[in-house]
Design a protein around this motif. Structure first.
Motif, short mmCIF file in Angstrom:
data_model
loop_
_atom_site.label_atom_id
_atom_site.label_comp_id
_atom_site.label_asym_id
_atom_site.label_seq_id
_atom_site.Cartn_x
_atom_site.Cartn_y
_atom_site.Cartn_z
N MET A 1 0.83 -1.20 0.00
CA MET A 1 0.00 0.00 0.00
C MET A 1 0.87 1.25 0.00
N SER A 2 0.55 2.22 -0.85
CA SER A 2 1.29 3.47 -0.93
C SER A 2 0.75 4.49 0.07
N ILE A 3 1.60 5.42 0.40
CA ILE A 3 1.20 6.51 1.29
C ILE A 3 0.40 7.54 0.50
N THR A 4 -0.63 8.10 1.13
CA THR A 4 -1.34 9.25 0.59
C THR A 4 -1.49 10.27 1.72
N ARG A 5 -1.88 11.48 1.37
CA ARG A 5 -2.12 12.49 2.41
C ARG A 5 -3.29 12.10 3.29
N GLN A 6 -4.19 11.28 2.75
CA GLN A 6 -5.39 10.90 3.49
C GLN A 6 -5.13 9.76 4.48
N ASN A 7 -4.10 8.93 4.22
CA ASN A 7 -3.85 7.83 5.15
C ASN A 7 -2.56 8.04 5.95
N LEU A 8 -2.18 9.30 6.11
CA LEU A 8 -0.97 9.67 6.85
C LEU A 8 -1.31 10.66 7.97
N SER A 9 -0.77 10.41 9.15
CA SER A 9 -0.82 11.37 10.25
C SER A 9 0.60 11.73 10.67
N VAL A 10 0.77 12.94 11.16
CA VAL A 10 2.05 13.38 11.70
C VAL A 10 1.93 13.45 13.22
N ILE A 11 2.91 12.90 13.93
CA ILE A 11 2.92 12.94 15.39
C ILE A 11 4.11 13.77 15.85
N ILE A 12 3.85 14.75 16.69
CA ILE A 12 4.89 15.61 17.25
C ILE A 12 4.80 15.54 18.77
N VAL A 13 5.83 15.02 19.41
CA VAL A 13 5.89 15.02 20.87
C VAL A 13 6.67 16.25 21.31
N SER A 14 6.03 17.07 22.14
CA SER A 14 6.65 18.35 22.52
C SER A 14 6.81 18.45 24.03
N TYR A 15 7.74 19.31 24.43
CA TYR A 15 7.94 19.63 25.84
C TYR A 15 8.56 21.02 25.91
N LYS A 16 7.81 21.96 26.41
CA LYS A 16 8.27 23.36 26.49
C LYS A 16 8.77 23.82 25.12
N SER A 17 8.00 23.50 24.08
CA SER A 17 8.44 23.73 22.69
C SER A 17 7.71 24.89 22.03
N ASP A 18 7.18 25.82 22.84
CA ASP A 18 6.35 26.91 22.33
C ASP A 18 7.00 27.67 21.18
N TYR A 19 8.30 27.89 21.28
CA TYR A 19 8.96 28.82 20.35
C TYR A 19 9.34 28.18 19.01
N VAL A 20 9.21 26.85 18.89
CA VAL A 20 9.57 26.20 17.62
C VAL A 20 8.43 25.42 16.98
N ILE A 21 7.44 25.04 17.76
CA ILE A 21 6.46 24.07 17.25
C ILE A 21 5.60 24.63 16.12
N GLU A 22 5.33 25.95 16.14
CA GLU A 22 4.51 26.51 15.06
C GLU A 22 5.24 26.46 13.72
N ASN A 23 6.56 26.65 13.74
CA ASN A 23 7.34 26.53 12.50
C ASN A 23 7.25 25.12 11.95
N CYS A 24 7.29 24.15 12.84
CA CYS A 24 7.18 22.75 12.42
C CYS A 24 5.82 22.50 11.78
N ILE A 25 4.76 22.91 12.46
CA ILE A 25 3.40 22.68 11.95
C ILE A 25 3.18 23.41 10.63
N ASN A 26 3.68 24.64 10.54
CA ASN A 26 3.52 25.43 9.31
C ASN A 26 4.16 24.77 8.10
N SER A 27 5.18 23.94 8.34
CA SER A 27 5.89 23.30 7.22
C SER A 27 5.18 22.05 6.72
#
Length: 290
Positions: A1-27
């Motif tokens: 099975m190939s990857i599609t945008r519909q069958n893919l999730s992104v997981i981000i584990v954060s800790y006191k990451s306020d100043y960088v996490i939005e850049n990650c999500i925006n990308s």
């Protein structure tokens, strides 16, 4: 099975990451589901992120779970066939996910595929053989770093008694452990060189907590190193692997003690404490005091 945008999730584990996490999500393309597991229980950041990004599900963990258990919690909260594990200090190039999607159409059998770090001097993979690298086509590797790795959940769930991340690891080597278990199950791990990411490297936590995070990292690096080797190669082999670290940490601890360098002394004290805790079978209990 190939990857599609519909069958893919992104997981981000954060800790006191306020100043960088939005850049990650925006990308990340806004069509793709994102699950953030916040180990610092920041309800204000949860409200801010979920208001700003409609594709984000924000989970507040009840305690600081670390990386392995945090990623497992994220996996439990998705119903897709593939998950891309990212650290919050990672940003994707515009074509990063599309290139992994294209690669999945060519690769028939994989447990993990990963993008390529733009820091060529710090490769995010370990080759099986020195000449295995291909600058264009996906190539097999022995392991990949945990800050950016895409798991084929549908395939891994079919393996007998296979857990995703070993939750005994709080920080460090949970990715190496996963890759080694996959290798022993004859599962393939690939790097996709056309898929590029930028990793700040050790910048996931707000720099105002720099000293305490440095103590945390040193404690857990030693704990994880011994535990990893004991788990896979036995206690005596683990002792052999860490012997130089043990002697070095003792010498440097006493040197910085008599030279009144409090910061350096504490670093090597934490290395000794983490290593000794692992050697006597204690769990990875140390948490940052912030």
């Amino acid at each position: 099975m190939s990857i599609t945008r519909q069958n893919l999730s992104v997981i981000i584990v954060s800790y006191k990451s306020d100043y960088v996490i939005e850049n990650c999500i925006n990308s990340i393309n806004s069509e793709i589901e994102i699950v953030v597991v916040d180990n610092s229980n920041n309800d204000q950041l949860k409200e801010k992120i979920e208001t700003k990004f409609k594709n984000v599900k924000y989970i507040l963990s009840k305690e600081n779970l670390g990386m392995g258990a945090g990623n497992n919690l994220g996996i439990k909260n998705v119903n897709k066939d593939f998950v891309l594990i990212l650290n919050p200090d990672v940003t994707l190039e515009k074509s990063s996910i599309d290139e992994m999607i294209l690669a999945s159409e060519e690769i028939e059998n994989f447990g993990i595929i990963a993008p390529l770090s733009d820091k060529s001097e710090y490769p995010n993979y370990t080759l099986k053989k020195k000449n295995d690298f291909d600058p264009i086509k996906p190539f097999k590797v022995k392991s990949v770093d945990g800050y950016a790795m895409l798991l084929n959940l549908k395939k891994l769930k079919k393996l007998n008694d296979f857990d995703f991340f070993d939750e005994n690891f709080f920080l460090y080597l949970e990715n190496e452990d996963l890759c080694l278990r996959l290798e022993r199950n004859d599962e393939n791990i690939y790097i996709v060189p056309k898929s590029r990411i930028h990793h700040l490297g050790g910048k996931a936590v707000d720099p105002k907590y720099k000293n305490e995070i440095e103590y945390l990292r040193n404690w857990h690096w030693m704990w994880s190193k011994f535990y990893f080797n004991k788990k896979h190669y036995g206690y005596l082999n683990a002792l052999f692997k860490v012997f130089k670290n043990l002697i070095s940490a003792k010498i440097k601890f006493f040197y910085y003690l008599i030279t009144f360098n409090t910061f350096k002394r504490k670093i090597y004290q934490m290395r000794l404490l983490g290593l000794m805790s692992s050697m006597i079978g204690k769990n990875s209990y140390y948490r940052p005091k912030i």
